[in-house]
Design a protein around this motif. Structure first.
Motif, PDB file in Angstrom:
ATOM      1  N   GLU A 105       0.845  -1.197   0.000  1.00 39.44           N
ATOM      2  CA  GLU A 105       0.000   0.000   0.000  1.00 39.44           C
ATOM      3  C   GLU A 105       0.878   1.245   0.000  1.00 39.44           C
ATOM      4  N   VAL A 136      -2.932  12.943  -2.233  1.00 38.71           N
ATOM      5  CA  VAL A 136      -3.087  11.713  -1.449  1.00 38.71           C
ATOM      6  C   VAL A 136      -4.504  11.197  -1.656  1.00 38.71           C
ATOM      7  N   TYR A 137      -4.593   9.987  -2.103  1.00 38.56           N
ATOM      8  CA  TYR A 137      -5.909   9.362  -2.290  1.00 38.56           C
ATOM      9  C   TYR A 137      -6.299   8.620  -1.020  1.00 38.56           C
ATOM     10  N   ARG A 138      -7.500   8.102  -1.018  1.00 36.80           N
ATOM     11  CA  ARG A 138      -7.946   7.330   0.138  1.00 36.80           C
ATOM     12  C   ARG A 138      -7.174   6.017   0.184  1.00 36.80           C
ATOM     13  N   LYS A 139      -7.072   5.458   1.355  1.00 33.41           N
ATOM     14  CA  LYS A 139      -6.359   4.193   1.489  1.00 33.41           C
ATOM     15  C   LYS A 139      -6.969   3.142   0.566  1.00 33.41           C
ATOM     16  N   GLU A 140      -6.128   2.254   0.138  1.00 38.40           N
ATOM     17  CA  GLU A 140      -6.545   1.120  -0.700  1.00 38.40           C
ATOM     18  C   GLU A 140      -6.989   1.543  -2.101  1.00 38.40           C
ATOM     19  N   PRO A 152      -6.956   1.638  -5.723  1.00 37.44           N
ATOM     20  CA  PRO A 152      -6.186   0.726  -6.575  1.00 37.44           C
ATOM     21  C   PRO A 152      -5.207   1.472  -7.486  1.00 37.44           C
TER      22      PRO A 152
END
Lengths: 448, 373
Positions: free
Chosen positions: A389, A410-414, A416
């Motif tokens: 990740e 920065v994107y949200r966690k997970e 893809p």
């Protein structure tokens, strides 16, 4: 613009004796007089570095989004390009994770990096998927001499076990033509040179050595054609052509030096003939030719496996005799962590050289970097713990005006990683509904 | 490939809810975490179908409370909430929902030192993940048919999961069944979890690829969580998030209807006779949100029926587990390794938290017999 009677074909090639064939960069004379300027094509290149990154040197000490603030250590060499790049946070390759397949993160993460799927754990009947660069190449590759070009600097083995039961085909290739057909990278700059400027014939080492003995510059073979062309060019185009041919000559000089050095260092070496012993020289030679290949529109899609996952390459050039991979399993020992930091920094320093060259190369109304999307990244974030990740990812260039760089996003966690691939495919004119485990394209508002 | 050389762990539970809209969702999360600590199952993901950062923080705070202190010398938990120890799947509709009083009760409670009594680290939307992706990613790390999905809220996120490209075959392979506290059976007025997203409820019942066991409002009412337990069983705790929330939700004393709890219990112990099951059939959702059950041998749906003979046993289990005192965790085997470590914890063959020995949770003394209102 210097107005001539007839526009020069975009596909004009300087030909000469033997096998020489030199594609030309984009010249003003290739635009019909008084016609609207032709929009330069967008180029795409993936540069992959292995074994993760020291994330404390990659991410900011205090999280933020938006315009770049202080550059962490690994990115320091890229400060001159702060307005040219996006740093993307939190992209994840779930298919690189163990899931139920146990050990082998290095094999999995490089196998999945551009294919977006979890590769089959095997050393025999390999199975991945067509990679996103090849989906693009299949669609737009017909417009250029090479649909795509694949480069690397490390190990070219295509068989055997390179990581806990994962075939070397997974660690040693980024591009996959189909689920069972990887596209091995070219490691030897001489071979790459001959591919770009020859007729495609693959020479044996003996033939190559024979040619080297009485080697002339490839430019000498096309002198007559060059002179003829110059009579039809305006002063700006003449200067462009001169600069372009000089860059080819410079590559030739580097190649000759590398070959001479190789002979002196170890005449009996089994290293490919034109591979410089020095990492930086090797990197520069290959990326200089990448610039030429983009400049002359020989291809619009390239992958560059800088070194392979699990590589134990030592970096004696910078005083690190230890292998890269063992260093990354540092178990938080400061001396080993420092070595990894130095390697990461050394890599981005080389990248800076490549970016500088792209930026200095005129392309239409702007420069090659503005008309490119260069992805620099790794298939692991923390190499010590094999994390998949928050993969270190830079998206560099303006993509022909599509990207608005100069920021950390920065994107949200997970989120893809395949969402980025979908976005890139769309920008390259190959929109896809699905790819790998993508949930959607990246929010256009975030990157453009 | 099914985890070469690895032992099949206990059933993995994905839990999706509109956490904090009612006390049942808190109780269900607490129950699942407690039973997970006991080793009977593993909470592999927690996701929230309402756009509420505070709800995500509360989920983390409650989970951490039930996980107890980190193991000595350990860097953290071998899994925890979702795929990363601090992670929660959270819906994002661009606008935060109002903070409910029970969420506020948990988050605003201070310890003696003035710090939050139930700490959390989630600070922004970026610390959370899309609920569908959260569930999909962790399900891929499960052995076939070794996961159960528990839903105690609107069907939105389950449809989000289902709609991810390529997810349906994975759901079919990994999820034994979905236990959904949604609707009322065999009939009745529209229930809130259906009403709040009728379109998703229709789609879920029509297309969800595995069997669905529904727990109607009537089951929750028949098996409430007793106020008596709140009054007596948590005396060991100077402060407790469930007690704080429960006391805030309604004026005490009240027994809280708990369909989510029943769903969680069935998910973990389907064969232990705590409930009866209807015959198979098909549930359809009407335009006004009512659920209609049509019996039929080929149907993939069943509804749970509360068994009066089991009431005392069920409620005793609820109260014992939810009020149990967490003990410092012992991470066994491959559970060690912290967030997302390959082959361990969240993404190892086990997925979710490391498996704890059954003694890792200390049952509290049973409460007095359930108090009826």
């Amino acid at each position: 613009m210097y107005i001539t009677g007839k526009a020069l074909s975009r596909r004009t090639v300087l030909r000469g004796m033997g096998t020489a064939a030199i594609a030309l960069p984009f010249l003003d004379s290739m635009t019909p007089a008084l016609a609207a300027p032709t929009k330069s094509p967008v180029r795409l290149a993936f540069l992959y570095v292995p074994n993760g990154i020291m994330m404390r040197d990659w991410n900011p000490a205090t999280e933020y989004e938006g315009k770049f603030q202080e550059f962490p250590r690994a990115l320091k060499p890229l400060e001159d390009y702060r307005e040219d790049m996006l740093q993307l946070g939190n992209l994840t390759h779930n298919s690189g994770r163990a899931l139920l397949d146990g050990a082998g993160d290095h094999g999995r993460c490089s196998g999945s990096y551009l294919t977006g799927i979890q590769v089959k754990k095997t050393t025999i009947d390999i199975k991945a998927s067509i990679s996103c660069d090849q989906i693009i190449a299949n669609k737009i590759g017909g417009q250029t001499r090479f649909p795509s070009l694949e480069l690397g600097m490390d190990d070219a083995r295509q068989a055997g076990d390179c990581d806990s039961g994962y075939s070397c085909a997974y660690t040693n290739n980024l591009a996959w033509r189909s689920e069972t057909q990887p596209l091995p990278p070219t490691l030897d700059p001489r071979v790459f040179f001959e591919r770009l400027f020859g007729d495609g014939a693959i020479l044996s080492p003996e033939e190559r050595a024979r040619q080297a003995k009485d080697r002339q510059s490839i430019l000498d073979f096309v002198t007559a054609d060059t002179k003829k062309l110059e009579t039809s060019l305006g002063p700006t185009d003449k200067r462009k052509l001169d600069e372009y041919l000089s860059s080819i000559r410079e590559v030739e000089r580097q190649l000759e030096k590398a070959e001479k050095d190789n002979q002196q260092i170890n005449p009996g070496m089994d290293k490919p003939y034109g591979v410089p012993a020095d990492f930086a020289e090797h990197f520069k030679l290959l990326t200089d030719m990448m610039v030429i290949a983009f400049q002359s529109d020989m291809t619009r899609v390239m992958t560059f496996l800088v070194t392979r996952e699990g590589t134990s390459r030592a970096y004696r050039e910078i005083g690190i005799p230890d292998g890269h991979h063992p260093c990354t399993h540092h178990q938080n020992k400061p001396d080993l962590m420092e070595k990894v930091s130095q390697i990461n920094e050394y890599h981005t320093k080389q990248l800076a050289g490549f970016l500088g060259k792209l930026k200095a190369t005129k392309d239409g109304d702007s420069n090659l970097l503005d008309n490119s999307m260069i992805i620099y990244g790794a298939g692991l974030s923390d190499g010590n713990r094999h994390l998949h990740e928050d993969l270190p990812t830079l998206l560099i260039g303006k993509g022909g005006g599509y990207l608005k760089p100069g920021r950390r996003i920065v994107y949200r966690k997970e989120t893809p990683m395949c969402n980025l691939h979908l976005t890139l495919m769309e920008r390259m004119g190959v929109p896809m509904e699905h790819f790998g485990d993508a949930s959607s394209e990246l929010d256009p508002a975030s990157v453009s | 490939m099914q985890g070469r050389g690895t032992v099949k762990p206990p059933t993995g539970i994905t839990f999706d809810s509109d956490l904090g809209n009612n006390i049942d969702s808190f109780l269900t999360l607490a129950f699942l975490q407690a039973i997970s600590a006991k080793g009977d199952s593993r909470v592999i993901s927690v996701s929230i179908s309402k756009s509420s950062l505070k709800a995500a923080q509360a989920a983390e705070a409650i989970t951490k409370f039930y996980e107890g202190p980190p193991p000595a010398g350990g860097r953290g938990f071998g899994g925890g909430v979702g795929v990363n120890p601090e992670m929660v799947g959270l819906a994002d509709n661009g606008k935060w929902s109002n903070v409910t009083p029970i969420i506020d009760a948990v988050l605003s409670k201070k310890a003696a030192d003035g710090k939050p009594a139930y700490p959390w680290v989630i600070g922004s939307l970026l610390d959370t993940a899309d609920p569908g992706i959260t569930m999909r990613n962790i399900l891929l790390a499960q052995f076939d048919e070794n996961a159960v999905a528990v839903l105690d809220g609107p069907c939105t996120d389950m449809v989000g999961l289902m709609e991810l490209y390529g997810a349906r075959p994975q759901i079919t392979a990994k999820v034994k069944y979905l236990v959904a506290a949604v609707g009322a059976y065999p009939g009745g007025a529209a229930e809130v979890n259906v009403k709040s997203d009728i379109a998703s409820a229709k789609k879920m019942f029509a297309e969800w690829p595995t069997p669905i066991i529904v727990v109607g409002r009537e089951v929750g009412e028949a098996l409430p969580y007793p106020a008596a337990s709140i009054e007596k069983d948590f005396a060991w705790a100077p402060s407790h998030p469930i007690v704080d929330a429960y006391r805030t939700f309604r004026t005490m004393p009240y027994d809280a209807p708990a369909p989510g709890l029943a769903a969680a219990l069935y998910a973990v112990h389907p064969d232990d006779g705590y409930f009866r099951l209807s015959e198979p059939g098909t549930i359809t959702v009407l335009d006004d949100g009512q659920t209609k059950f049509t019996p039929g041998a080929g149907g993939k749906h069943r509804y749970l029926i509360a068994d009066a003979a089991q009431k005392e046993k069920v409620i005793q289990l609820y109260t014992q587990l939810i009020s149990a005192k967490p003990v410092p965790r012992v991470i066994t085997g491959r559970g060690r390794g912290g967030r997302g470590a390959s082959g361990a914890g969240a993404f190892g063959a086990s997925g979710g938290r490391g498996v704890l020995p059954p003694a890792a949770i200390t049952p509290a003394p049973p409460s007095a017999a359930p108090v009826s209102k």
